[in-house]
Every structure is written in structure tokens, then in C-alpha cells.
Design a protein around this motif. Structure first.
Motif, mmCIF file in Angstrom:
data_model
loop_
_atom_site.group_PDB
_atom_site.id
_atom_site.type_symbol
_atom_site.label_atom_id
_atom_site.label_comp_id
_atom_site.label_asym_id
_atom_site.label_seq_id
_atom_site.Cartn_x
_atom_site.Cartn_y
_atom_site.Cartn_z
ATOM 1 N N ALA A 159 27.092 -16.251 27.246
ATOM 2 C CA ALA A 159 26.791 -15.234 26.095
ATOM 3 C C ALA A 159 25.741 -14.397 26.614
ATOM 4 O O ALA A 159 25.860 -13.097 26.338
ATOM 5 C CB ALA A 159 26.407 -15.929 25.033
ATOM 6 N N VAL A 160 24.525 -14.813 27.288
ATOM 7 C CA VAL A 160 23.728 -13.866 27.776
ATOM 8 C C VAL A 160 24.293 -12.998 28.772
ATOM 9 O O VAL A 160 24.043 -11.896 29.013
ATOM 10 C CB VAL A 160 22.463 -14.753 28.266
ATOM 11 C CG1 VAL A 160 21.401 -14.002 29.086
ATOM 12 C CG2 VAL A 160 21.689 -15.462 26.990
ATOM 13 N N GLU A 161 25.078 -13.588 29.906
ATOM 14 C CA GLU A 161 25.593 -12.855 30.857
ATOM 15 C C GLU A 161 26.574 -11.628 30.237
ATOM 16 O O GLU A 161 26.410 -10.479 30.748
ATOM 17 C CB GLU A 161 26.132 -13.654 31.881
ATOM 18 C CG GLU A 161 26.635 -12.822 33.037
ATOM 19 C CD GLU A 161 27.766 -13.571 34.162
ATOM 20 O OE1 GLU A 161 28.250 -12.928 34.975
ATOM 21 O OE2 GLU A 161 27.457 -14.932 33.854
ATOM 22 N N ALA A 182 27.327 -1.481 19.662
ATOM 23 C CA ALA A 182 26.638 -2.782 19.418
ATOM 24 C C ALA A 182 27.160 -3.787 18.769
ATOM 25 O O ALA A 182 27.363 -5.017 18.982
ATOM 26 C CB ALA A 182 25.390 -2.335 18.925
ATOM 27 N N ALA A 183 27.778 -3.387 17.601
ATOM 28 C CA ALA A 183 28.608 -4.599 16.739
ATOM 29 C C ALA A 183 29.819 -5.254 17.537
ATOM 30 O O ALA A 183 29.785 -6.177 17.372
ATOM 31 C CB ALA A 183 29.366 -3.831 15.493
ATOM 32 N N ILE A 188 31.500 -10.229 20.375
ATOM 33 C CA ILE A 188 31.928 -10.777 21.615
ATOM 34 C C ILE A 188 30.924 -11.901 21.921
ATOM 35 O O ILE A 188 31.234 -13.218 22.356
ATOM 36 C CB ILE A 188 32.130 -9.773 22.641
ATOM 37 C CG1 ILE A 188 33.331 -8.842 22.434
ATOM 38 C CG2 ILE A 188 32.297 -10.459 24.023
ATOM 39 C CD1 ILE A 188 33.332 -7.583 23.489
ATOM 40 N N THR A 189 29.450 -11.455 21.950
ATOM 41 C CA THR A 189 28.576 -12.538 22.213
ATOM 42 C C THR A 189 28.530 -13.683 21.412
ATOM 43 O O THR A 189 28.426 -14.874 21.927
ATOM 44 C CB THR A 189 27.166 -11.725 22.245
ATOM 45 O OG1 THR A 189 27.238 -10.484 22.945
ATOM 46 C CG2 THR A 189 26.268 -12.878 22.622
ATOM 47 N N ILE A 192 31.403 -15.956 22.045
ATOM 48 C CA ILE A 192 31.177 -16.941 23.186
ATOM 49 C C ILE A 192 30.229 -18.081 23.112
ATOM 50 O O ILE A 192 30.271 -19.242 23.321
ATOM 51 C CB ILE A 192 30.548 -16.008 24.472
ATOM 52 C CG1 ILE A 192 31.766 -14.987 25.005
ATOM 53 C CG2 ILE A 192 30.390 -16.920 25.644
ATOM 54 C CD1 ILE A 192 31.495 -13.927 25.796
ATOM 55 N N ALA A 193 29.276 -17.774 22.155
ATOM 56 C CA ALA A 193 28.175 -18.693 22.036
ATOM 57 C C ALA A 193 28.493 -19.549 20.956
ATOM 58 O O ALA A 193 28.236 -20.995 21.228
ATOM 59 C CB ALA A 193 27.107 -17.879 21.405
ATOM 60 N N TYR A 194 29.412 -19.333 20.099
ATOM 61 C CA TYR A 194 29.886 -20.351 18.953
ATOM 62 C C TYR A 194 31.477 -20.239 19.171
ATOM 63 O O TYR A 194 32.015 -19.453 18.573
ATOM 64 C CB TYR A 194 29.674 -19.945 17.790
ATOM 65 C CG TYR A 194 28.167 -19.967 17.419
ATOM 66 C CD1 TYR A 194 27.368 -21.122 17.229
ATOM 67 C CD2 TYR A 194 27.284 -18.707 17.213
ATOM 68 C CE1 TYR A 194 25.971 -21.011 17.157
ATOM 69 C CE2 TYR A 194 25.968 -18.759 16.967
ATOM 70 C CZ TYR A 194 25.225 -19.796 16.925
ATOM 71 O OH TYR A 194 24.010 -19.941 16.478
#
Length: 201
Positions: A159-161, A182-183, A188-189, A192-194
Motif C-alpha cells: 500500500a505504501v509503495e 487523491a480520492a 486503491i491504497t 491494498i491495505a485491507y
């Protein structure tokens, strides 16, 4: 004491030179930047600039890295204000970056130079941007580890990448208004994280 004093003087000198280079790039573009001109504007000798940086390329990298550090301070403030939700924090942080980049004289100069055929400084944001990516990645990974401990290490890393590289991509080639981009990047982030099977209810 003497060593600490010398270090402080050198740090002030470095900032003085970078301020002069920043002003020159913002006013005239990367292509017009020269060691002699930077030295004159900074009020130091040309040899002093060479001793501190060595090359014009090194000045360019230092300029981009310094701006990235300044952006990190603003991002941290946005994350702190939206810590209750990873997606909300990501949206706020990316919005801040995209808005700030659009108004940043150095970033504008980089983009203008690239459109004119000189993509040299742009490479420090893209193909040669590892120092910038490393700084942003390390900061965001540490923050996410503390703020959202329920995200597993692999998902957090991915997610960070994703958020770092997508944000830089939108700085270089904006596709929509900062808030819209940004939204989308934040969504997307968060996915990926969840992953669906562990998304918080």
C-alpha cells in the motif's frame, strides 16, 4: 564544540547555496542553472559550491530531496488530522501533495523544462528518484505501522509503495483535479491495505 560549530556552519552554507539554486531554477529553469551563477547568488566562491556538491546534478538531487522533506512535514500534519481512517488520511495526504506540487515553483520549473525537451531534473522524480521514494516510503511505512497496526506487514508495504508511486505519477502527469485524483489513489491504497476479507466493518 569546534566540530559541532563547523557542522552547523557547513549546514547553513549548504542551505544558502540550495536557496540560491532554487531561486534560479524557479526563475529561469533548470537548463539555465550554472555553478558560477549559484555561487554569485549565494555570495560564495565557485570552488565552495564545487566542494559542497561537486556537480550540477548533485545540486538538482539535493533540491528535489529537500522539497520532498518539506512535503513530508505537510503530509504528516494531514495524516495526524485524519488518523481515524486510513482512506481518509490517504485522501487528505495526497490532496495536500498534489495541491502543493501544483503551486510549487521548483516543481513547475521541472515540468516546464521537461515539456521543453529538458527532462534532466525530472528524472529525480521518476527514473532516478530512489532517494525521494526511499524517504517517503520509510516515513509512511513507520506512520502506518503505528496508526493502523491491524494491517499486515506485506499489505502495508504494498500500500505504501502504491501511494508513493501513484502520487508521483499524478504530480508528473495530472489527470484530474487534485481532490479527484487523491480520492482515487486513496481508494486503491485502502483496498491494498485491507483486502476484502479483512476490510474493517
Amino acid at each position: 564544540m569546534a566540530t559541532r560549530f563547523r557542522h552547523k556552519v557547513r549546514s547553513l552554507l549548504r542551505e544558502q547555496v540550495l536557496d540560491a539554486a532554487y531561486a534560479q531554477v524557479a526563475a529561469e529553469g533548470w537548463g539555465k542553472l550554472g555553478i558560477a551563477g549559484v555561487a554569485r547568488a549565494a555570495g560564495v566562491s565557485r570552488q565552495t559550491v564545487y566542494n559542497e556538491f561537486g556537480t550540477k546534478d548533485a545540486i538538482g538531487l539535493a533540491l528535489v530531496e529537500r522539497e520532498a522533506e518539506r512535503f513530508m512535514i505537510g503530509i504528516a500534519a494531514e495524516l495526524d488530522a485524519h488518523r481515524e481512517s486510513l482512506e481518509a488520511a490517504a485522501t487528505a495526504g495526497v490532496t495536500f501533495v498534489l495541491r502543493a506540487a501544483a503551486d510549487n515553483p521548483l516543481i513547475k520549473a521541472v515540468m516546464t523544462s521537461a515539456r521543453g525537451g529538458d527532462e534532466h531534473l525530472l528524472t529525480y522524480l521518476t527514473t532516478r528518484g530512489e532517494p525521494v521514494f526511499d524517504t517517503a516510503t520509510a516515513m509512511l511505512d513507520a506512520y502506518a505501522t503505528d496508526a493502523w497496526p491491524e494491517v499486515d506487514a506485506e499489505s502495508r508495504s504494498l500500500a505504501v509503495e502504491a501511494i508513493v508511486r501513484l502520487t508521483v505519477s499524478h504530480i508528473v502527469q495530472p489527470l484530474a483535479a487534485p481532490e479527484q485524483s487523491a480520492a482515487r489513489i486513496a481508494k486503491i491504497t485502502a483496498r491494498i491495505a485491507y483486502p476484502d476479507w479483512q476490510r474493517p466493518g
